[in-house]
Enzyme design. Structure first.
Site, short mmCIF file in Angstrom:
data_model
loop_
_atom_site.label_atom_id
_atom_site.label_comp_id
_atom_site.label_asym_id
_atom_site.label_seq_id
_atom_site.Cartn_x
_atom_site.Cartn_y
_atom_site.Cartn_z
N ARG A 93 0.58 0.12 -11.57
CA ARG A 93 0.54 1.00 -10.41
C ARG A 93 1.94 1.47 -10.02
NH1 ARG A 93 -4.23 -1.88 -6.73
NH2 ARG A 93 -5.74 -1.91 -8.46
N ARG A 128 3.32 -7.33 -4.65
CA ARG A 128 3.15 -5.92 -4.98
C ARG A 128 4.00 -5.57 -6.18
NH1 ARG A 128 0.88 -2.06 -1.76
NH2 ARG A 128 0.85 -3.55 -0.07
N GLU A 155 -4.93 -9.52 1.23
CA GLU A 155 -5.99 -9.11 0.32
C GLU A 155 -5.77 -9.69 -1.08
OE1 GLU A 155 -6.32 -4.87 -0.08
OE2 GLU A 155 -7.38 -5.05 -2.00
N SER A 200 -11.15 -6.92 -3.63
CA SER A 200 -11.78 -5.83 -2.91
C SER A 200 -13.09 -5.54 -3.64
CB SER A 200 -10.86 -4.62 -2.94
OG SER A 200 -11.29 -3.65 -2.03
N ARG A 216 -1.65 -12.60 -7.26
CA ARG A 216 -1.79 -13.02 -5.87
C ARG A 216 -2.43 -14.40 -5.78
NH1 ARG A 216 -2.91 -7.57 -2.18
NH2 ARG A 216 -1.03 -6.49 -2.92
#
Length: 424
Positions: free
Chosen positions: A261, A276, A348, A351, A390
RNA sequence: GGAGGGAUGGCUGAGUCCGGUUGAAGGCGAUCGACUCGAAAUCGAUUAGGGGGCCAAAAGCUCCCUCGGGGGUUCAAAUCCCUCUCCCUCCGCCA
């Protein structure tokens, strides 16, 4: 994308939906184009009908050896006219499609209304955040101290927002991948797939990552390829342009992949550590189901993702995203947020979404209902089960000890050669 | 990289040379029916997708589009020409 006819017939609802998502999108242009398109279409079809008729007559006359000159001359004109109108038709069609492609999905009625994160709803919580007799440290400190994480050198190799795992750290990452894949394949009925990590524009359009979210993707130069930001893209497109048998549904796939990303526009957010990154590992769950079961399947999918956290003994909560936070393609989303002591907050880690037929329509994934009947679009769902990086963060921070060592959750030990503790 | 061969309905597979009721034979699968206590087997029937119009809607009727994608030739293209993509075979190279 939404069904053209649905938008046409439910304009007020679509307008309300856009407002609820906090979007300013003008539908007047759509209405105008839609009408124009059908107008031209009617004209073209009429001309084509005459052409077909006369063509048949010409064939007939010729067979009997009669002259056809006048008909041929007439048709020459009709054909020219058709060609001209077809150009106009294609233009309208493309414009219409372009507009339709940037209209987001309709939220399910159960989705909480609201535009900010505060309107999100905690649905349930699991586990107790651990209590420490000392100030818990963030994962990057723990990881560097233990020698299992080397962010400095990762930056040297590639740049900011990349990770280099070392020794037991690399092993932990790999162990988690295997642990999750095993859980979902053995106990939740998923079929493991290992897809390409690059995909073409068509696939990205199918999952609705394009045309709207190009800036979030890495594009491979001089090619049609993009690096996948999630396994959702290649795995959902496994059945692109297919008509599935009803008996084949539901289809469940689990895939481990790296994800890439750009994280454009997130400068200054989560700049330290593993939260991130431009590249991270993720185990993704993807389902293709019949429409009437998709919300049950969403609940099941969410529970299956939760199971990973439960086995690892990590406290988390389940959050139903409000209309304003909902992803472009999603009709309903639950986020799983894991407790991170180093940050003193829930973050988070998964999802889980039901896209209903939004992606299926774009990617043309249908099934034939049992018995006869017209093909229908399947419903697609997906959810992280889980983001690996994560999860490493959560384990390091939740299982840290006063002496700087980190206990390994029991469920994971078989994947770590029985190792019980990360220490120097 | 070089040389060939392909892509047709849910699947398989004819048709492409020689353009004109071919949206497309046959087979498989599926659905319905017969037979059967039931099933299998057998027999019969049905069965491509998308879009527009009429219709309140469903049903129905009707028209248009689609034989991998795009373009061209022609009154007319699954069929002829160009181009792109993908697949297969052989040769070369290669992790």
């Amino acid at each position: 994308m939404l069904d053209l006819r649905f938008v046409r017939q439910h304009l007020p609802d679509v307008r309300e939906m856009l407002a609820r998502r906090g979007l300013a999108l003008d539908l007047d242009e759509f209405v105008r184009l839609d009408a124009e398109h059908r107008e031209v279409l009617r004209e073209v079809e009429q001309l084509r009908a005459t052409r077909n008729l006369v063509s048949e007559r010409i064939a007939d006359l010729k067979k009997r050896g009669e002259p056809v000159d006048s008909q041929v001359a007439e048709m020459r004109e009709v054909s020219a006219k058709v060609k001209e109108l077809e150009g106009a038709l294609a233009e309208k069609e493309q414009a219409l499609e372009g507009l339709l492609a940037v209209i987001p999905n309709m939220p399910h009625p159960s989705v909480p209304l609201g535009v900010g994160g505060s309107a999100n709803q905690v649905v349930r919580s699991w586990g107790e955040p651990p209590v420490f007799a000392f100030t818990p440290r963030p994962h990057w400190e723990l990881g560097e101290a233990l020698g299992i994480l080397d962010l400095q050198r990762a930056a040297k190799i590639a740049g900011a927002r990349f990770a280099l795992y070392r020794g037991a750290g690399a092993r932990l990452e790999r162990g988690l991948m295997n642990f999750m894949l095993d859980l979902h394949t053995r106990e939740h009925g998923y079929v493991e797939v290992l897809p390409p990590l690059l995909a073409n524009r068509t696939s990205f359009y199918g999952t609705a990552n394009l045309p709207k979210f190009e800036e979030e993707l890495f594009k491979v130069e001089d090619s049609d390829f993009y690096l996948i930001p999630t396994a959702e893209v290649p795995v959902t497109n496994i059945h692109q342009n297919e008509l599935l048998e009803a008996s084949a549904l539901p289809i469940r796939y689990v895939a481990w992949t790296p994800c890439f990303r750009r994280e454009a526009g997130s400068y200054g957010k989560d700049v330290r550590g593993l939260i991130r990154l431009h590249q991270f590992n993720k185990v993704e769950l993807v389902k293709f189901v019949m429409p009437e079961t998709s919300y049950d399947e969403l609940e099941a999918l969410t529970r299956e993702a939760e199971a990973v956290l439960q086995r690892l003994g990590l406290a988390y909560r389940v959050v139903a995203l409000c209309t304003g936070d909902l992803g472009f393609a999603s009709a309903k989303t639950y986020d799983l947020e894991v407790w991170l002591p180093g940050q003193g907050d829930y973050r988070e880690i998964s999802s889980c979404s039901n896209f209903e037929d939004f992606q299926a329509r774009r990617a043309n994934i249908r099934y034939r209902p049992a018995g006869r009947g017209k093909p229908r679009f399947v419903h697609t769902l997906n959810g992280s089960g889980l983001a690996i990086g994560r999860t490493v963060v959560a384990i390091l921070e939740n299982y840290q000890q006063a002496d700087g060592s980190v206990l390994i959750p029991e469920a994971l030990r078989p994947y770590m050669d029985g190792l019980e503790r990360l220490s120097l």
